[in-house]
Write a protein that holds these residues in place. Structure first.
Motif, mmCIF file in Angstrom:
data_model
loop_
_atom_site.group_PDB
_atom_site.id
_atom_site.type_symbol
_atom_site.label_atom_id
_atom_site.label_comp_id
_atom_site.label_asym_id
_atom_site.label_seq_id
_atom_site.Cartn_x
_atom_site.Cartn_y
_atom_site.Cartn_z
ATOM 1 N N GLU A 54 0.828 -1.206 0.000
ATOM 2 C CA GLU A 54 0.000 0.000 0.000
ATOM 3 C C GLU A 54 0.864 1.258 0.000
ATOM 4 O O GLU A 54 0.555 2.238 -0.688
ATOM 5 N N ALA A 55 1.955 1.234 0.768
ATOM 6 C CA ALA A 55 2.851 2.387 0.821
ATOM 7 C C ALA A 55 3.457 2.663 -0.549
ATOM 8 O O ALA A 55 3.609 3.826 -0.957
ATOM 9 N N GLN A 58 0.634 4.081 -2.922
ATOM 10 C CA GLN A 58 0.308 5.477 -2.601
ATOM 11 C C GLN A 58 1.491 6.405 -2.863
ATOM 12 O O GLN A 58 1.313 7.526 -3.341
ATOM 13 N N GLY A 59 2.694 5.936 -2.571
ATOM 14 C CA GLY A 59 3.876 6.775 -2.762
ATOM 15 C C GLY A 59 4.126 7.113 -4.210
ATOM 16 O O GLY A 59 4.439 8.266 -4.553
ATOM 17 N N GLY A 60 3.953 6.138 -5.090
ATOM 18 C CA GLY A 60 4.174 6.390 -6.506
ATOM 19 C C GLY A 60 3.237 7.427 -7.075
ATOM 20 O O GLY A 60 3.607 8.187 -7.987
ATOM 21 N N GLY A 126 6.248 18.207 0.770
ATOM 22 C CA GLY A 126 6.455 17.447 2.000
ATOM 23 C C GLY A 126 6.996 16.046 1.802
ATOM 24 O O GLY A 126 6.865 15.193 2.695
ATOM 25 N N ILE A 127 7.613 15.785 0.649
ATOM 26 C CA ILE A 127 8.147 14.457 0.366
ATOM 27 C C ILE A 127 9.629 14.426 0.696
ATOM 28 O O ILE A 127 10.451 15.043 0.001
ATOM 29 N N THR A 128 9.982 13.741 1.760
ATOM 30 C CA THR A 128 11.380 13.598 2.170
ATOM 31 C C THR A 128 11.703 12.115 2.346
ATOM 32 O O THR A 128 10.822 11.259 2.214
ATOM 33 N N GLY A 129 12.944 11.842 2.678
ATOM 34 C CA GLY A 129 13.333 10.455 2.906
ATOM 35 C C GLY A 129 12.690 9.844 4.128
ATOM 36 O O GLY A 129 12.680 8.617 4.291
ATOM 37 N N ASP A 130 12.133 10.692 4.995
ATOM 38 C CA ASP A 130 11.463 10.217 6.210
ATOM 39 C C ASP A 130 9.954 10.106 6.052
ATOM 40 O O ASP A 130 9.243 9.872 7.028
ATOM 41 N N SER A 131 9.463 10.260 4.821
ATOM 42 C CA SER A 131 8.015 10.254 4.584
ATOM 43 C C SER A 131 7.418 8.858 4.501
ATOM 44 O O SER A 131 6.211 8.716 4.320
ATOM 45 N N GLY A 132 8.234 7.836 4.619
ATOM 46 C CA GLY A 132 7.747 6.460 4.543
ATOM 47 C C GLY A 132 8.735 5.581 3.810
ATOM 48 O O GLY A 132 9.684 6.054 3.186
ATOM 49 N N ILE A 133 8.503 4.270 3.875
ATOM 50 C CA ILE A 133 9.431 3.307 3.291
ATOM 51 C C ILE A 133 9.586 3.504 1.791
ATOM 52 O O ILE A 133 10.693 3.369 1.241
ATOM 53 N N PHE A 134 8.508 3.822 1.086
ATOM 54 C CA PHE A 134 8.594 4.024 -0.360
ATOM 55 C C PHE A 134 9.573 5.131 -0.690
ATOM 56 O O PHE A 134 10.428 4.980 -1.575
ATOM 57 N N PHE A 135 9.455 6.246 0.018
ATOM 58 C CA PHE A 135 10.307 7.394 -0.296
ATOM 59 C C PHE A 135 11.753 7.179 0.149
ATOM 60 O O PHE A 135 12.680 7.711 -0.457
#
Length: 201
Positions: A54-55, A58-60, A126-135
């Protein structure tokens, strides 16, 4: 990619079957290492995607497909120009070869520029490397590829300087061909990354 690999004057290698291996042995060691490195990273990608589907879905959807498409066009166009630089030199058209190489370099320089604007767009949303596993995976793989692309761009500058100085001829162009081989390999890896992050969501 070292300067040695793209300036080696060893004879163009031929296989027992008679077909020739482009470039030189040094560059193929580098390309093999690059492929092995990204193979490991692709395994990380698939394991992460399997555990967090799901991550990844949604991330893509949150990434800029315009940026990804722009980088793809720049990479493919640059690779085409570098291939033309090799082909025209083989045909004895040194000036045309220099022109194609220069065009390939200019297009390649557009990649880090486009990547910079993409990252600025990401941060603004708001997309950073800490925004979730996908990012986390996205930033790690794409930044790693950017490093390899910068090595390729530095290689282009080195080869262009040597080409202007008359280092490559119809009979000796292994350095130019080595650069083309490395850049094509880097291009192929980007096409996979483009599919993973911008298309298969």
């Amino acid at each position: 990619m070292s300067a040695v690999a793209i300036s080696n004057r060893e004879p163009l290698a031929e296989t027992p079957g008679g077909w020739r291996i482009p470039g030189n042995k040094g560059i193929w060691v580098g390309i093999t290492c690059e492929f092995v490195e990204f193979l490991v990273l692709f395994v990380v990608y698939f394991i992460s995607r399997a555990h967090f589907p799901e991550a990844f879905a949604q991330g893509g959807e949150q990434l800029s497909r315009l940026a990804g498409t722009t980088i793809t066009l720049l990479m493919v166009s640059s690779s085409y120009c570098i291939a033309c630089a090799v082909a025209t030199l083989r045909a004895g058209r040194r000036r045309a070869s220099l022109g194609w190489l220069g065009a390939g370099l200019l297009l390649a320089l557009g990649y880090p520029l486009a990547k910079y604007f993409e990252f600025q767009w990401n941060l603004a949303h708001g997309i950073t490397g800490d925004s979730g596993i996908f990012f986390t995976v996205y930033y790690y793989l794409t930044l790693n590829h950017l490093v390899h692309a910068v090595w390729g761009i530095l290689g282009m500058l080195w080869v262009l300087a040597r080409h202007l100085g008359g280092a490559y001829t119809v009979d000796d162009y292994s350095g130019l061909e080595a650069l083309a081989s490395y850049w094509h390999a880097t291009d192929i890896i980007w096409l996979v990354l483009f599919s993973f992050f911008y298309v298969l969501v």
